[in-house]
Scaffold this motif. Structure first.
Motif, PDB file in Angstrom:
ATOM      1  N   GLU A  80      -3.034  11.486  -6.300  1.00 57.60           N
ATOM      2  CA  GLU A  80      -3.248  12.174  -7.582  1.00 57.60           C
ATOM      3  C   GLU A  80      -3.224  13.684  -7.404  1.00 57.60           C
ATOM      4  N   LYS A  81      -3.818  14.166  -6.330  1.00 57.25           N
ATOM      5  CA  LYS A  81      -3.889  15.608  -6.060  1.00 57.25           C
ATOM      6  C   LYS A  81      -2.477  16.178  -5.856  1.00 57.25           C
ATOM      7  N   ASN A  82      -1.677  15.538  -5.010  1.00 53.18           N
ATOM      8  CA  ASN A  82      -0.328  16.039  -4.731  1.00 53.18           C
ATOM      9  C   ASN A  82       0.611  15.849  -5.931  1.00 53.18           C
ATOM     10  N   ALA A  83       0.416  14.775  -6.702  1.00 56.65           N
ATOM     11  CA  ALA A  83       1.228  14.554  -7.904  1.00 56.65           C
ATOM     12  C   ALA A  83       0.945  15.653  -8.922  1.00 56.65           C
TER      13      ALA A  83
ATOM     14  N   LYS B 121       0.862  -1.177   0.000  1.00 53.07           N
ATOM     15  CA  LYS B 121       0.000   0.000   0.000  1.00 53.07           C
ATOM     16  C   LYS B 121       0.903   1.233   0.000  1.00 53.07           C
ATOM     17  N   LEU B 122       0.676   2.122  -0.960  1.00 54.82           N
ATOM     18  CA  LEU B 122       1.462   3.352  -1.025  1.00 54.82           C
ATOM     19  C   LEU B 122       0.827   4.408  -0.134  1.00 54.82           C
ATOM     20  N   ILE B 123       1.665   5.048   0.664  1.00 56.46           N
ATOM     21  CA  ILE B 123       1.225   6.120   1.554  1.00 56.46           C
ATOM     22  C   ILE B 123       1.808   7.429   1.033  1.00 56.46           C
ATOM     23  N   ASP B 124       0.975   8.432   0.892  1.00 53.23           N
ATOM     24  CA  ASP B 124       1.423   9.741   0.416  1.00 53.23           C
ATOM     25  C   ASP B 124       2.464  10.287   1.394  1.00 53.23           C
ATOM     26  N   ASP B 125       3.631  10.635   0.864  1.00 55.46           N
ATOM     27  CA  ASP B 125       4.724  11.108   1.704  1.00 55.46           C
ATOM     28  C   ASP B 125       4.488  12.518   2.240  1.00 55.46           C
ATOM     29  N   LEU B 126       3.531  13.246   1.684  1.00 52.59           N
ATOM     30  CA  LEU B 126       3.261  14.605   2.165  1.00 52.59           C
ATOM     31  C   LEU B 126       2.177  14.644   3.235  1.00 52.59           C
TER      32      LEU B 126
ATOM     33  N   GLY C 128      -1.984  10.266   3.511  1.00 49.36           N
ATOM     34  CA  GLY C 128      -3.144   9.584   2.935  1.00 49.36           C
ATOM     35  C   GLY C 128      -2.696   8.490   1.971  1.00 49.36           C
ATOM     36  N   GLU C 129      -3.649   7.936   1.238  1.00 52.44           N
ATOM     37  CA  GLU C 129      -3.339   6.879   0.275  1.00 52.44           C
ATOM     38  C   GLU C 129      -2.720   7.497  -0.986  1.00 52.44           C
ATOM     39  N   ALA C 130      -1.590   6.953  -1.403  1.00 47.85           N
ATOM     40  CA  ALA C 130      -0.897   7.449  -2.597  1.00 47.85           C
ATOM     41  C   ALA C 130      -1.308   6.624  -3.799  1.00 47.85           C
ATOM     42  N   SER C 131      -1.285   7.252  -4.977  1.00 48.97           N
ATOM     43  CA  SER C 131      -1.669   6.545  -6.194  1.00 48.97           C
ATOM     44  C   SER C 131      -0.482   6.243  -7.097  1.00 48.97           C
ATOM     45  N   GLU C 132       0.664   6.917  -6.874  1.00 46.12           N
ATOM     46  CA  GLU C 132       1.817   6.688  -7.740  1.00 46.12           C
ATOM     47  C   GLU C 132       3.107   7.100  -7.045  1.00 46.12           C
ATOM     48  N   THR C 133       4.197   6.587  -7.598  1.00 52.38           N
ATOM     49  CA  THR C 133       5.535   6.968  -7.149  1.00 52.38           C
ATOM     50  C   THR C 133       6.159   7.803  -8.252  1.00 52.38           C
ATOM     51  N   ILE C 134       6.628   8.986  -7.911  1.00 51.32           N
ATOM     52  CA  ILE C 134       7.229   9.898  -8.881  1.00 51.32           C
ATOM     53  C   ILE C 134       8.731   9.964  -8.631  1.00 51.32           C
ATOM     54  N   SER C 135       9.498   9.865  -9.701  1.00 51.73           N
ATOM     55  CA  SER C 135      10.949  10.001  -9.629  1.00 51.73           C
ATOM     56  C   SER C 135      11.347  11.337 -10.208  1.00 51.73           C
ATOM     57  N   PHE C 136      12.312  11.985  -9.574  1.00 46.86           N
ATOM     58  CA  PHE C 136      12.836  13.244 -10.107  1.00 46.86           C
ATOM     59  C   PHE C 136      14.272  13.407  -9.627  1.00 46.86           C
ATOM     60  N   ALA C 137      14.965  14.361 -10.235  1.00 42.10           N
ATOM     61  CA  ALA C 137      16.359  14.604  -9.873  1.00 42.10           C
ATOM     62  C   ALA C 137      16.600  16.101  -9.763  1.00 42.10           C
TER      63      ALA C 137
END
Length: 150
Positions: free
Chosen positions: A37-40, A8-13, A16-25
Motif C-alpha cells: 500500500e505504501k509503495n502503491a 502470496k504477492l511480494i513487493d517488487d521494490l 516485503g508483502e505486497a497488497s496489489e498488482t498495478i498495471s501501467f503503460a
C-alpha cells in the motif's frame, strides 16, 4: 488428494508483502508491478502530475495478444454466422467451420455499407444470381510470365 495453493504477492521494490498488482503503460509498453500500500501510494503520487496533465485514451482490455494490432478485431460468433449466411445468399461457397477468407469479409462489409437496393433491383439481381453459377472464394495468386524464346 487435497491441494491448497496459496498465492502470496511480494513487493517488487522492497521485497516485503505486497497488497496489489498495478498495471501501467509507458511508450506503448505495458507493465505490471506488485506493490505494498505504501509503495502503491508513492507510485500514484509520483504519476499524479503526469496523469492530471495527460489525456485519457480509455481503458485497455488487458488481453494483449501478438498479431492483433490496435485496429485489429476478431469477429464474434454471431458476426461469423451473419457473414456465412450472407455469403451463401450471394453465391460464395464457404465451409461451415474454419476461417472465413478476407475477401468474403471485405465483400460483406462493403455490402453492409452500400445503400439498400430498391425492390425491383433486388428482384433483378436475385434472378441473375439464380441463373449464374456460384462463385467460390479463392486466394489470389500472382503468376510469373514465361520468358520469351529468342
Amino acid at each position: 488428494m487435497a491441494r491448497q495453493i496459496i498465492q502470496k504477492l511480494i513487493d517488487d521494490l522492497d521485497g516485503g508483502e505486497a497488497s496489489e498488482t498495478i498495471s501501467f503503460a509507458v511508450d506503448g509498453w505495458n507493465y505490471t508491478i506488485d506493490l505494498s500500500e505504501k509503495n502503491a501510494s508513492a507510485l500514484r503520487g509520483a504519476l499524479a502530475p503526469f496523469v492530471d496533465a495527460g489525456t485519457s485514451v480509455g481503458r485497455g482490455s488487458g488481453t494483449w495478444r501478438p498479431g492483433l494490432g490496435a485496429g485489429a478485431q476478431r469477429a464474434s460468433r454471431a458476426d461469423n454466422q451473419a457473414i456465412r449466411a450472407w455469403a451463401a445468399e450471394n453465391g460464395y461457397e464457404l465451409s461451415a467451420r474454419g476461417r472465413i477468407p478476407t475477401s468474403v469479409v471485405d465483400a460483406f462489409e462493403a455490402a453492409k455499407k452500400a445503400p439498400a437496393a430498391t425492390p425491383e433491383k433486388r428482384a433483378r439481381s436475385s434472378q441473375a444470381t439464380k441463373t449464374s453459377a456460384p462463385t467460390k472464394a479463392t486466394k489470389r495468386t500472382t503468376r510469373k510470365k514465361a520468358a520469351a524464346a529468342v
